[in-house]
Design a protein around this motif. Structure first.
Motif, PDB file in Angstrom:
ATOM      1  N   ASP A 247       0.806  -1.110  -0.083  1.00  0.00           N
ATOM      2  CA  ASP A 247      -0.137   0.066  -0.080  1.00  0.00           C
ATOM      3  C   ASP A 247       0.910   1.246   0.103  1.00  0.00           C
ATOM      4  O   ASP A 247       0.483   2.266  -0.722  1.00  0.00           O
ATOM      5  CB  ASP A 247      -0.963  -0.052   1.188  1.00  0.00           C
ATOM      6  N   HIS A 270       5.470 -16.285  -5.982  1.00  0.00           N
ATOM      7  CA  HIS A 270       4.722 -15.356  -6.914  1.00  0.00           C
ATOM      8  C   HIS A 270       3.457 -14.535  -6.280  1.00  0.00           C
ATOM      9  O   HIS A 270       2.922 -13.329  -6.764  1.00  0.00           O
ATOM     10  CB  HIS A 270       4.267 -16.325  -8.110  1.00  0.00           C
ATOM     11  N   LYS A 271       2.965 -15.008  -4.976  1.00  0.00           N
ATOM     12  CA  LYS A 271       1.960 -14.154  -4.661  1.00  0.00           C
ATOM     13  C   LYS A 271       2.331 -12.736  -4.185  1.00  0.00           C
ATOM     14  O   LYS A 271       1.471 -11.878  -4.307  1.00  0.00           O
ATOM     15  CB  LYS A 271       1.239 -15.185  -3.395  1.00  0.00           C
ATOM     16  N   HIS A 274       2.353 -10.765  -7.334  1.00  0.00           N
ATOM     17  CA  HIS A 274       1.150 -10.509  -7.831  1.00  0.00           C
ATOM     18  C   HIS A 274       0.655  -9.312  -7.155  1.00  0.00           C
ATOM     19  O   HIS A 274      -0.112  -8.344  -7.543  1.00  0.00           O
ATOM     20  CB  HIS A 274       0.395 -11.708  -7.632  1.00  0.00           C
ATOM     21  N   GLN A 275       0.709  -9.113  -5.615  1.00  0.00           N
ATOM     22  CA  GLN A 275       0.281  -7.995  -5.083  1.00  0.00           C
ATOM     23  C   GLN A 275       0.859  -6.856  -5.454  1.00  0.00           C
ATOM     24  O   GLN A 275       0.388  -5.720  -5.641  1.00  0.00           O
ATOM     25  CB  GLN A 275       0.460  -8.343  -3.551  1.00  0.00           C
ATOM     26  N   LEU A 277       1.991  -6.245  -8.508  1.00  0.00           N
ATOM     27  CA  LEU A 277       1.508  -5.816  -9.976  1.00  0.00           C
ATOM     28  C   LEU A 277      -0.017  -5.427  -9.645  1.00  0.00           C
ATOM     29  O   LEU A 277      -0.279  -4.354 -10.426  1.00  0.00           O
ATOM     30  CB  LEU A 277       1.544  -7.231 -10.525  1.00  0.00           C
ATOM     31  N   HIS A 278      -0.702  -6.104  -9.049  1.00  0.00           N
ATOM     32  CA  HIS A 278      -2.172  -5.954  -8.901  1.00  0.00           C
ATOM     33  C   HIS A 278      -2.594  -4.427  -8.216  1.00  0.00           C
ATOM     34  O   HIS A 278      -3.210  -3.775  -8.540  1.00  0.00           O
ATOM     35  CB  HIS A 278      -2.874  -7.083  -8.214  1.00  0.00           C
ATOM     36  N   ASN A 279      -1.530  -4.064  -7.446  1.00  0.00           N
ATOM     37  CA  ASN A 279      -1.981  -2.711  -6.733  1.00  0.00           C
ATOM     38  C   ASN A 279      -1.209  -1.537  -7.334  1.00  0.00           C
ATOM     39  O   ASN A 279      -1.153  -0.475  -6.746  1.00  0.00           O
ATOM     40  CB  ASN A 279      -1.419  -2.851  -5.447  1.00  0.00           C
ATOM     41  N   GLY A 280      -0.483  -2.039  -8.608  1.00  0.00           N
ATOM     42  CA  GLY A 280       0.214  -0.782  -9.380  1.00  0.00           C
ATOM     43  C   GLY A 280       1.372  -0.289  -8.509  1.00  0.00           C
ATOM     44  O   GLY A 280       1.470   0.863  -8.268  1.00  0.00           O
ATOM     45  N   MET A 304       3.603 -13.369 -15.269  1.00  0.00           N
ATOM     46  CA  MET A 304       2.320 -12.630 -14.515  1.00  0.00           C
ATOM     47  C   MET A 304       2.746 -11.241 -14.786  1.00  0.00           C
ATOM     48  O   MET A 304       1.771 -10.370 -15.050  1.00  0.00           O
ATOM     49  CB  MET A 304       2.666 -12.975 -13.031  1.00  0.00           C
ATOM     50  N   ALA A 305       3.982 -10.686 -15.058  1.00  0.00           N
ATOM     51  CA  ALA A 305       4.360  -9.537 -15.227  1.00  0.00           C
ATOM     52  C   ALA A 305       4.118  -9.025 -16.740  1.00  0.00           C
ATOM     53  O   ALA A 305       4.064  -7.836 -16.974  1.00  0.00           O
ATOM     54  CB  ALA A 305       5.612  -9.220 -14.562  1.00  0.00           C
ATOM     55  N   TYR A 308       1.444  -6.728 -17.689  1.00  0.00           N
ATOM     56  CA  TYR A 308       1.613  -5.282 -17.030  1.00  0.00           C
ATOM     57  C   TYR A 308       2.553  -4.457 -17.684  1.00  0.00           C
ATOM     58  O   TYR A 308       2.416  -3.341 -17.302  1.00  0.00           O
ATOM     59  CB  TYR A 308       1.720  -5.545 -15.611  1.00  0.00           C
TER      60      TYR A 308
END
Length: 385
Positions: A247, A270-271, A274-275, A277-280, A304-305, A308
């Motif tokens: 955050d 990877h999790k 992912h967080q 990436l998902h949250n920019g 995954m990346a 994006y």
């Protein structure tokens, strides 16, 4: 082809060693900087989990696969010896995904980060090396082949050797940041700007300049540093905040632009990526292949990346980073960390024989099978419980 045996080694630090290693002799800002007794040198607070170790996996026909990890030490060896061994020995040498999943799921109750993932990473890298040696193929071919003929590298160094590295032919220079909030905001910012100004003067305007903050900064210092350094064309701040501060990274990413945020050095699996990436929360992902889950997991992170448009640039110099980067289109370059042996800039001391070093800022890989390196047997101490 079945796996017959797993051997583990600690590293004899009384053999070998290179002089003028700024990583142990110079001040680098770090997560312990606010504590006076431990702030100056990382070696003052690091434990056995930061020690290197090596693994050797042998197949039925005597073919071996090896890996050296820069961290993990005796705790990681014990995870492999006392737990992961049951998933490795007797398995098919090419069942890397199955072995990876068994190791990962089995350590969920006590691991998921740190030592257990470092242990898993070493096993995974050794299995990739074994597969290459069994098939006579370099690992980059097992990944799909080269997407570039050579790997461009940037150089990581310290202000204490700036005058010695400024003319080295790398496309960019990343400095380990010695200063941060622990010095007081005013002084920390002033000294950081002075260092950056000297670095920009030394390398000129044509090369990239980056800062490795090693989890020593906070939100306020990072935002204020970006403001202060806008005139010096900084490419990125690396690991400015503590791991998992998704955050906070997302909150300040636009505020520090056009300086980019690079993150992931101390993330596992990877999790976590992912967080980000998902949250920019990051412009550049920097997983360490030796820590975050091996080559198998970094492949997942890279795939995954890709949607994006976020590059995945491996943390730290190693033969594993070079094979990954030469075979992946969203890994545009790799890192080389320089120390001096006499007057020669070279890689940090490791118990590896045959690892290539950059020439004029580029690493070339030959077609030797596996990762193309071997263990320096004189440096190895067989692990015992």
């Amino acid at each position: 082809m079945k796996i017959q045996d797993v051997r583990l080694y600690l590293i004899d630090d009384q053999v070998g060693g290179k002089s003028d290693d700024w990583r142990t002799e110079a001040t680098v800002a770090n997560p312990m900087s606010e504590f006076e007794a431990y702030g100056e040198q990382r070696s003052s607070w690091m434990g056995p989990g930061n020690d290197p170790f090596a693994i050797e996996i042998t197949a039925d026909d005597g073919t071996t696969g090896i890996a050296v990890n820069s961290a993990g030490g005796p705790p990681a060896c014990e995870v492999i010896n006392g737990h992961f061994r049951q998933f490795i020995e007797g398995s098919d040498a090419f069942d890397r995904r199955k072995i990876w999943e068994q190791m990962y799921r089995s350590q969920l109750p006590y691991g998921q980060r740190g030592v257990s993932m470092i242990a898993l990473s070493a096993v995974d890298l050794a299995l990739w090396d074994l597969a290459g040696n069994l098939t006579g193929q370099p690992v980059y071919n097992l990944l799909g082949g080269k997407v570039k003929s050579e790997v461009p590298c940037y150089l990581t160094a310290h202000e204490s050797i700036l005058d010695r590295v400024s003319d080295e032919q790398f496309f960019g220079l990343k400095l380990a940041a010695p200063y941060g909030p622990a010095d007081g905001y005013a002084e920390g910012l002033a000294r950081t700007e002075s260092m950056v100004a000297s670095a920009r003067d030394a390398i000129g305007d044509e090369r990239d300049l980056m800062l490795d903050c090693y989890m020593a900064w906070d939100k306020e210092f990072t935002v204020r540093a970006a403001d202060r350094l806008r005139g010096y064309d900084i490419k990125w701040f690396e690991d400015a905040l503590h791991p998992e501060c998704v955050d906070q990274y997302a909150d300040i990413r636009e505020r520090v632009g056009p300086i980019q945020l690079a993150a992931g050095n101390m993330e596992f699996g990877h999790k976590a990526f992912h967080q980000l990436l998902h949250n920019g929360a990051a412009d550049i992902l920097q997983p360490d292949l030796r820590w975050t889950g091996g080559l198998t997991e970094v492949q997942r992170i890279a795939e995954m990346a890709k949607p994006y448009g976020v590059p995945v640039v491996p943390h730290a110099p190693s033969i594993y980073s070079y094979h990954y980067a030469i075979a992946n289109p969203n890994a545009p370059y790799a890192e080389f960390l320089g120390v001096f042996e006499g007057d020669r800039l070279t890689a940090p001391d490791t118990p590896v024989v045959g690892e290539p070093e950059p020439v004029d800022g580029y690493v070339e890989l030959d077609d030797a099978p596996g990762f193309g390196v071997d263990l320096d047997r004189d440096r190895l101490l067989p692990y015992s419980v």
